[in-house]
Design an enzyme around this catalytic site. Structure first.
Site, PDB file in Angstrom:
ATOM      1  CD  GLU A 267      -2.448   1.395   2.617  1.00 30.63           C
ATOM      2  OE1 GLU A 267      -2.827   0.362   3.211  1.00 30.63           O
ATOM      3  OE2 GLU A 267      -2.643   2.503   3.137  1.00 30.63           O
ATOM      4  CD  GLU A 272      -3.336   8.179   5.829  1.00 31.59           C
ATOM      5  OE1 GLU A 272      -4.112   7.233   6.060  1.00 31.59           O
ATOM      6  OE2 GLU A 272      -1.998   7.893   6.017  1.00 31.59           O
TER       7      GLU A 272
END
Ligand SMILES: [Ca+2]
Length: 402
Positions: A267, A272
Site C-alpha cells: 500500500e 494522507e
C-alpha cells in the site's frame, strides 16, 4: 564567537543556532576568535565539543584560527538516510522548528566551540539531519483523469468503481462514515473537480454502521480492475477539507490484493491528512514483515499553513527499489528497499518475474483510528480533486488497463 553572518540565524538572543544538513552531506562551521578589543587572534586553538545524539559526524574537532581569526571545521554527516528526519517543506524558513515537533527521531547534533578554558561565551549549533533530496527526473504524461464531466455527474465508470457501505469495522479503522455513490460528484467547472463530500446524517437515518446508526455519509472510489500502474510518477491535485475528524486520502493498493491479501499486496499512501493536524501531510508505505506481520514507514511534510487553505499536488515517484514522496513538486520523504530490513518489498518484480501493479483510491473518511473524534460542530466536509495524472519518470512507467 560564532561567525553567524556566514551561515544562519534563529533566535538571536538564545545563542542557539539551527542548521539543516542532508544525510551524507558536508557541514562547514566557521568560528571567529577575537580579543576584548574585537581584533582577531591568530593561531588560537578552537575545540568543538559535541552532544551525544542519533546523528553522527566525522571530521576533526580541533582547528586553529587563520590570519583573520577564523577557525574552520569541515564535518561529514554520516547519519544513515533512513534515520534522517523528514525534510521540512520549506527549509528556508526556520519557523517550523520553533513549533512543537512530533517527528521522531529528531536527529540532532549539537556543536559547541570553546577556546582554551574559556567557556563564558557559548554558541551552539544544532544540526538537524534531513533526508537527502529526491533525484531529478523527467516526466512524460501517460494517463490522466481530469474530472471534467458535467455538473453533478458521477466519475466515469470506465475508470472508477464506487465503493459503498461501512466495510468491516469501519473499513478496518473504526471509521464513522458509510460510503454512498451520491457523495462523489463532478462540479462541471472549467477547472473540473471531483468533489467527495462527507455529510452528517440525521438521527432518522436507516443506514447502519459498525457502531450503530451511521453518523456520516461520504465517498470512496477506486480504479481496481480498470486502471493500474507500474513504477513511474503518480500525482493528484487536491484541496483537502478543513475540520477536526476529517481523514482524506489518495492512495494505492496492489492489484494482487485478492490473492495475497493486505498488506502483502503493498500500500502506498500518496496523500494522507487529518483535520486535527491541519498543517501536516503524511506519506506512508505498508508492507509485510519477514514473518507475515504488518510494517510501515512514513514521513511528514509540515506546511506553513493549513493544507485545506488551497490546492496542493501530492505525488509519489515509484522506482523498483525506492519510493519518493513529493508535495507541490518538493521532495520530502524517501523509502528505499535497502532500508526496510527483512521486510517484503512488494514494489519490485515478484520472484516469478511478474511486474507489480498498484491501483488508485480516493476517499474521504471521517473519524476512525487516525482521524480521531469528529468535531460535534462539523456537519459537512468536501475533498476536491482537480486531477489524477500518471507519468513515466525517466522513461520508466506503465499504465495497465486491468
Ligand atoms: Ca480537473
Amino acid at each position: 564567537m560564532t561567525d553567524k553572518s556566514a551561515w544562519w540565524t534563529n533566535e538571536v538572543a538564545s545563542y542557539s543556532w539551527v542548521k539543516f544538513v542532508e544525510a551524507g552531506a558536508t557541514l562547514n562551521l566557521n568560528y571567529v576568535v577575537t580579543n576584548a578589543a574585537g581584533s582577531p587572534i591568530v593561531n588560537a586553538l578552537v575545540t568543538l565539543t559535541t552532544s551525544r545524539a542519533i546523528a553522527t559526524f566525522t571530521g576533526s574537532l580541533t582547528a586553529r584560527t587563520n590570519a583573520s581569526g577564523i577557525a574552520t571545521f569541515t564535518l561529514t554527516n554520516t547519519t544513515s538516510n533512513d534515520l534522517a528526519e523528514a525534510r521540512p517543506f520549506s527549509p528556508s524558513s526556520m519557523s517550523y522548528w520553533d513549533d512543537s515537533r512530533t517527528v521522531t527521531p529528531e536527529v540532532k547534533f549539537d556543536f559547541t566551540p570553546g577556546v582554551g578554558a574559556t567557556t563564558e561565551h557559548i554558541d551552539r549549533v544544532w544540526t538537524h539531519t534531513v533526508k537527502a533530496a529526491g533525484t531529478a527526473f523527467t516526466k512524460s504524461l501517460l494517463w490522466s483523469e481530469e474530472f471534467s464531466g458535467s455538473a453533478n455527474s458521477a466519475p466515469s465508470s470506465s475508470v472508477w468503481n464506487v465503493e459503498t457501505g461501512n466495510g468491516s469495522y469501519g473499513w478496518g479503522n473504526a471509521e464513522r462514515q458509510s460510503y454512498t455513490s451520491a457523495a462523489n460528484r463532478q462540479d462541471g467547472t472549467t477547472e473540473g473537480n471531483l468533489n467527495i463530500t462527507a455529510t452528517r446524517l440525521s438521527s432518522s437515518t436507516t443506514s447502519n454502521c459498525w457502531y450503530g446508526k451511521c453518523e456520516w455519509s461520504s465517498g470512496r472510489i477506486t480504479t481496481q480492475n480498470k486502471v493500474s500502474f507500474t513504477y513511474g510518477y503518480l500525482e493528484a491535485r487536491i484541496k483537502v477539507p478543513a475540520g477536526v475528524g476529517t481523514w482524506p486520502a489518495f492512495w494505492t493498493l496492489g492489484t494482487n490484493i485478492g490473492s495475497v491479501s493486505w498488506p502483502a499486496c503493498g500500500e502506498i499512501d500518496v496523500m494522507e491528512a487529518v483535520g486535527k493536524d491541519p498543517k501536516v501531510h503524511q506519506g506512508t508505505v505498508h508492507m509485510t514483515t519477514a514473518t507475515g506481520g504488518h510494517d510501515y514507514f512514513y514521513g511528514q511534510a509540515i506546511m506553513p499553513e493549513a493544507l485545506s487553505a488551497g490546492y496542493h499536488t501530492f505525488g509519489v515517484r515509484w522506482m523498483p527499489t525506492s519510493l519518493e514522496w513529493y508535495i507541490d513538486g518538493e521532495h520530502f520523504y524517501t523509502v528505499n528497499k535497502s532500508g526496510v530490513g527483512t521486510n517484503a518489498w512488494p514494489f519490485g518484480p515478484a520472484a516469478n518475474g511478474s511486474m507489480p501493479k498498484q491501483f488508485a483510491i480516493l476517499n474521504l473518511a471521517m473519524g476512525g483510528t487516525l482521524g480521531g473524534p469528529v468535531a460535534s460542530s462539523l456537519t459537512s466536509a468536501t475533498m476536491a480533486i482537480d486531477y489524477v495524472r500518471y507519468y513515466s519518470a525517466n522513461g520508466l512507467g506503465t499504465v495497465n488497463y486491468n
